[in-house]
Design a protein around this motif. Structure first.
Motif, PDB file in Angstrom:
ATOM      1  N   UNK A  12      92.481  40.768 -35.204  1.00 11.40           N
ATOM      2  CA  UNK A  12      91.311  41.652 -35.737  1.00 11.40           C
ATOM      3  C   UNK A  12      91.558  41.271 -37.485  1.00 11.40           C
ATOM      4  N   UNK A  13      90.454  40.983 -38.089  1.00 11.23           N
ATOM      5  CA  UNK A  13      90.352  40.867 -39.533  1.00 11.23           C
ATOM      6  C   UNK A  13      90.174  42.374 -40.308  1.00 11.23           C
ATOM      7  N   UNK A  14      91.324  42.557 -40.903  1.00 12.31           N
ATOM      8  CA  UNK A  14      91.163  43.908 -41.608  1.00 12.31           C
ATOM      9  C   UNK A  14      90.882  43.911 -43.185  1.00 12.31           C
ATOM     10  N   UNK A  15      90.498  42.562 -43.629  1.00 13.70           N
ATOM     11  CA  UNK A  15      90.060  42.682 -44.846  1.00 13.70           C
ATOM     12  C   UNK A  15      89.108  43.723 -45.368  1.00 13.70           C
ATOM     13  N   UNK A  41      83.511  45.444 -29.138  1.00 13.26           N
ATOM     14  CA  UNK A  41      82.951  46.921 -29.820  1.00 13.26           C
ATOM     15  C   UNK A  41      83.888  47.196 -30.905  1.00 13.26           C
ATOM     16  N   UNK A  42      85.064  47.178 -30.445  1.00 14.40           N
ATOM     17  CA  UNK A  42      86.117  47.856 -31.420  1.00 14.40           C
ATOM     18  C   UNK A  42      85.980  46.950 -32.881  1.00 14.40           C
ATOM     19  N   UNK A  43      86.147  45.506 -32.731  1.00 18.87           N
ATOM     20  CA  UNK A  43      86.133  44.573 -33.716  1.00 18.87           C
ATOM     21  C   UNK A  43      84.925  44.636 -34.744  1.00 18.87           C
ATOM     22  N   UNK A  44      83.804  45.125 -34.093  1.00 14.57           N
ATOM     23  CA  UNK A  44      82.617  44.880 -34.756  1.00 14.57           C
ATOM     24  C   UNK A  44      82.739  46.342 -35.644  1.00 14.57           C
ATOM     25  N   UNK A  45      83.537  47.574 -35.182  1.00  9.71           N
ATOM     26  CA  UNK A  45      83.515  48.681 -36.149  1.00  9.71           C
ATOM     27  C   UNK A  45      84.922  48.373 -37.301  1.00  9.71           C
ATOM     28  N   UNK A  46      85.579  47.555 -36.843  1.00 13.43           N
ATOM     29  CA  UNK A  46      86.758  47.175 -37.873  1.00 13.43           C
ATOM     30  C   UNK A  46      86.436  46.241 -38.727  1.00 13.43           C
ATOM     31  N   UNK A  47      85.876  45.317 -38.599  1.00 14.81           N
ATOM     32  CA  UNK A  47      85.508  44.289 -39.450  1.00 14.81           C
ATOM     33  C   UNK A  47      84.210  44.625 -39.979  1.00 14.81           C
ATOM     34  N   UNK A  48      83.326  45.484 -39.640  1.00 20.53           N
ATOM     35  CA  UNK A  48      82.370  45.918 -40.601  1.00 20.53           C
ATOM     36  C   UNK A  48      82.083  47.379 -40.377  1.00 20.53           C
ATOM     37  N   UNK A  49      83.024  47.876 -41.138  1.00 19.22           N
ATOM     38  CA  UNK A  49      82.824  49.304 -41.143  1.00 19.22           C
ATOM     39  C   UNK A  49      81.749  50.059 -41.624  1.00 19.22           C
ATOM     40  N   UNK A  50      80.975  49.468 -42.516  1.00 10.19           N
ATOM     41  CA  UNK A  50      79.516  50.134 -42.707  1.00 10.19           C
ATOM     42  C   UNK A  50      78.803  50.650 -41.526  1.00 10.19           C
ATOM     43  N   UNK A  51      79.196  50.188 -40.212  1.00 11.41           N
ATOM     44  CA  UNK A  51      78.565  50.769 -39.245  1.00 11.41           C
ATOM     45  C   UNK A  51      78.839  52.255 -38.952  1.00 11.41           C
ATOM     46  N   UNK A  52      80.132  52.483 -39.487  1.00 10.70           N
ATOM     47  CA  UNK A  52      80.511  53.857 -39.229  1.00 10.70           C
ATOM     48  C   UNK A  52      79.782  54.755 -39.808  1.00 10.70           C
ATOM     49  N   UNK A  53      79.100  54.453 -41.198  1.00 11.26           N
ATOM     50  CA  UNK A  53      77.888  55.230 -41.727  1.00 11.26           C
ATOM     51  C   UNK A  53      76.922  55.691 -41.062  1.00 11.26           C
ATOM     52  N   UNK A  54      76.395  54.627 -40.560  1.00 10.99           N
ATOM     53  CA  UNK A  54      75.182  54.602 -39.652  1.00 10.99           C
ATOM     54  C   UNK A  54      75.314  55.678 -38.474  1.00 10.99           C
ATOM     55  N   UNK A  55      76.813  55.816 -37.888  1.00 13.58           N
ATOM     56  CA  UNK A  55      77.144  56.462 -36.916  1.00 13.58           C
ATOM     57  C   UNK A  55      77.577  58.003 -37.183  1.00 13.58           C
ATOM     58  N   UNK A  56      77.417  58.187 -38.572  1.00 14.75           N
ATOM     59  CA  UNK A  56      77.533  59.506 -38.570  1.00 14.75           C
ATOM     60  C   UNK A  56      78.753  60.061 -39.111  1.00 14.75           C
ATOM     61  N   UNK A  57      79.656  59.080 -39.589  1.00 16.73           N
ATOM     62  CA  UNK A  57      81.148  59.407 -39.828  1.00 16.73           C
ATOM     63  C   UNK A  57      81.302  59.648 -41.256  1.00 16.73           C
ATOM     64  N   UNK A  63      91.695  33.826 -48.241  1.00 13.38           N
ATOM     65  CA  UNK A  63      92.586  34.516 -47.622  1.00 13.38           C
ATOM     66  C   UNK A  63      92.081  35.695 -46.956  1.00 13.38           C
ATOM     67  N   UNK A  64      92.594  36.194 -45.706  1.00 14.34           N
ATOM     68  CA  UNK A  64      92.134  37.240 -44.968  1.00 14.34           C
ATOM     69  C   UNK A  64      93.347  37.778 -44.570  1.00 14.34           C
ATOM     70  N   UNK A  65      93.135  39.233 -44.094  1.00 18.77           N
ATOM     71  CA  UNK A  65      94.199  40.066 -43.600  1.00 18.77           C
ATOM     72  C   UNK A  65      93.947  40.305 -42.132  1.00 18.77           C
ATOM     73  N   UNK A  66      94.908  39.533 -41.416  1.00 15.63           N
ATOM     74  CA  UNK A  66      94.792  39.541 -39.713  1.00 15.63           C
ATOM     75  C   UNK A  66      95.926  40.227 -39.314  1.00 15.63           C
TER      76      UNK A  66
END
Length: 284
Positions: free
Chosen positions: A19-22, A268-284, A242-245
């Protein structure tokens, strides 16, 4: 190669990836600067004496009191990973499922009685906690209903209870019906990229071990050109950063979860971790 019938007899199988945590790392400073004051120790809470406006003046908001053992000053990656994992589990009902063993009082013969699969309405995630008296696995129930701040507080409180001698964990903390997924944060204990977790029979449907997050040099495919390539000496074409892996290793119950399903769930999990802006669209 295993035939389909034979594969059902194998208790679990493994799956490893990175997973990329950057993106989460870049969010941390902003999240840490906006921790709700109820989660902060009293000495760290901002003073409201200079404020001219009270947002709760018309209707005071009653908030549950956070115990001292659940207060903190900084978020870590773990509650962020658990929150994104819970969002993926909301989408994938299979990973909110648990196997219910047949009742021993059943009148049917043992060959006719089979376990059943129960889908839970909310997300329950168990976490492994290493303590001086052993490893305990309390369950964070209804994780999908909590914020990252609340999850962090619950983890800190459970860690405090588990490290008491004797441990102060209650049956409510370690229910008989545990989490459908168990998370082991082995990266917090040592410099380990990957470790295959052991899946306990009739326990969680899947178990995931999180390695230590480390900064690594990530490059594009054309970075590794051969010396005889025409553009080998054109460094402008060879890009890297450099990326945080973090290494992630899964074990899943083969009787219920297929390898392709686990791989798709992981993406599916990777998409939320590596592009957390999707959480905003999901109402988080």
């Amino acid at each position: 190669m295993l035939m389909q019938g034979q594969s059902l007899e194998v208790p679990h199988f493994g799956y490893s990836t990175t997973l990329d945590l950057t993106a989460l790392h870049l969010l941390l400073p902003k999240l840490n600067s906006n921790i709700p004051k109820r989660y902060l120790p009293p000495s760290e809470r901002p003073s409201s004496s200079g404020s001219q406006v009270n947002p709760s003046a018309l209707c005071p908001v009653e908030e549950a009191e956070v115990p001292e053992s659940g207060q903190y000053t900084k978020l870590t990656y773990l509650p962020m990973l658990l929150k994104t994992l819970s969002k993926a589990m909301e989408e994938w009902s299979l990973f909110r499922s648990s196997i219910t063993a047949p009742s021993s009082s059943s009148s049917s013969t043992s060959s006719e009685v089979k376990p059943t699969l129960t889908i839970r309405p909310n997300v329950d995630i168990a976490i492994d906690l290493s303590t001086p008296t052993g490893v305990y696995t309390p369950t964070l129930q209804n994780v999908n209903l909590d914020s990252m701040y609340s999850i962090s507080s619950r983890i800190k409180h459970l860690t405090h209870l588990s490290r008491q001698v004797p441990p102060q964990l209650t049956p409510n903390d370690i229910p008989q019906r545990g989490g459908t997924i168990t998370v082991s944060n082995i990266g917090a204990l040592g410099k380990c990229d990957f470790a295959q977790p052991v899946l306990v029979p009739e326990g969680s449907l899947a178990s995931v071990a999180l390695g230590r997050a480390m900064w690594k040099w990530d490059v594009e495919d054309d970075y590794w050109m051969e010396p005889d390539d025409d553009d080998y000496y054109d460094r402008r074409r060879r890009k890297g950063e450099r990326r945080l892996k973090m290494g992630v290793c899964w074990s899943a119950d083969r009787r219920v979860v297929d390898g392709t399903e686990l791989a798709a769930f992981m993406e599916c999990w990777r998409g939320l971790v590596e592009e957390p802006e999707w959480l905003i669209a999901g109402g988080v």
